[in-house]
Design an enzyme around this catalytic site. Structure first.
Site, PDB file in Angstrom:
ATOM      1  N   CYS A 178       0.818  -1.214   0.000  1.00 17.51           N
ATOM      2  CA  CYS A 178       0.000   0.000   0.000  1.00 17.51           C
ATOM      3  C   CYS A 178       0.861   1.277   0.000  1.00 17.51           C
ATOM      4  CB  CYS A 178      -1.006  -0.032   1.152  1.00 17.51           C
ATOM      5  SG  CYS A 178      -2.345   1.157   0.921  1.00 17.51           S
ATOM      6  N   HIS A 184      -3.891  -5.254   0.361  1.00 17.89           N
ATOM      7  CA  HIS A 184      -3.482  -5.608   1.732  1.00 17.89           C
ATOM      8  C   HIS A 184      -3.527  -7.113   2.006  1.00 17.89           C
ATOM      9  CE1 HIS A 184      -2.806  -1.710   3.638  1.00 17.89           C
ATOM     10  NE2 HIS A 184      -3.698  -1.252   2.781  1.00 17.89           N
ATOM     11  N   GLU A 206      -1.811  -8.775   4.107  1.00 20.01           N
ATOM     12  CA  GLU A 206      -1.691  -9.082   5.554  1.00 20.01           C
ATOM     13  C   GLU A 206      -3.050  -9.023   6.241  1.00 20.01           C
ATOM     14  OE1 GLU A 206      -1.233  -6.184   4.288  1.00 20.01           O
ATOM     15  OE2 GLU A 206      -2.162  -4.791   5.696  1.00 20.01           O
TER      16      GLU A 206
END
Ligand code: MN
Length: 248
Positions: A131, A225, A227
């Protein structure tokens, strides 16, 4: 008595001469950039450290740095670096002025992230950029950003607030080798890559043609994203295992 004294004196020496840590192989160490809250607290979603742990490496959170020597020393101490998400990069770093009031800048984090990113590039160590990290690395490598996608990209639906959108993955990229032709990703950005940095190849596009990932031999960058998505979908571990597999 003398023998007992000798034993007592030698005991610490005997302990210190034994085999050290040889029975547990050391895991690769990954430094992760972070932000700082208004109160001064270190700010990093635990999803980043969780993902690195799950992938078989040891995460350490880098402090905010203010000088090149510290940035280089930190990068030298780890096997790879993750650049995490966060606020906007000051457009002055790619030759522009702030476009509008949606652009939120943290000068201390910018300085720290730029020092760490340049040190990481100089080290040649693997980088995973997520990001803001993806945007940061594009600028460090010589590219530019959209400061506010809704203003600057015509007819582009929102990419912020965690909206889910598809991406198409470029054949031949590492991302393609991991996931094939397409994915649905969670999207938390109002900025994005405008001019791609020289020396990197796009790995994924949004339906409107926004860059959603790019790669070179060192940097693996995604606008979305993994994660966060890993919390509910273990297929995202593939991406982190690939990164950890490149360390050392
Ligand atoms: Mn997006």
């Amino acid at each position: 008595m003398r023998r007992i004294l000798t034993l007592i004196l030698l005991f610490p020496l005997v302990l210190s001469c034994g085999p050290r840590h040889t029975d547990s192989p050391s895991l690769p160490l990954v430094g992760i950039s972070c932000g700082r809250s208004a109160s001064g607290a270190v700010s990093l979603a635990s999803t980043y450290t969780d993902a690195i742990l799950q992938a078989g490496a040891l995460p350490v959170v880098f402090p905010t740095v203010a000088d090149e020597a510290t940035a280089r020393a930190l990068v030298a101490a780890v096997d790879g670096v993750v650049f995490s998400g966060g606020e906007d990069l000051d457009p002055v770093h790619y030759g522009e002025t702030v476009l509008n009031e949606t652009v939120y800048i943290d000068a201390d984090r910018d300085r720290s992230d730029l020092l760490l990113a340049r040190a990481a590039v100089a080290s040649g160590k693997p980088v995973l950029a997520i990001c803001r990290g993806e945007q940061l690395m594009n600028v460090v490598l010589g590219g530019t950003l959209y400061q506010d996608i809704p203003t600057q990209v015509e007819d582009c639906p929102s990419h912020s607030g965690g909206v889910l959108h598809p991406i198409s993955i470029v054949p031949g990229s590492v991302l393609h080798s991991l996931y094939g032709d397409s994915l649905t990703v969670s999207s938390f950005h109002h900025q994005g890559v405008k001019d791609l940095a020289p020396g990197v190849k796009v790995s994924a596009y949004s339906p409107e043609g926004l860059v959603e990932g790019y790669e070179n031999d060192q940097v693996f960058a995604v606008q979305f994203h993994p994660e966060k998505m890993l919390q509910t979908d273990t297929t995202w571990l593939r991406l982190f295992r690939h990164f950890v597999g490149r360390l050392r």
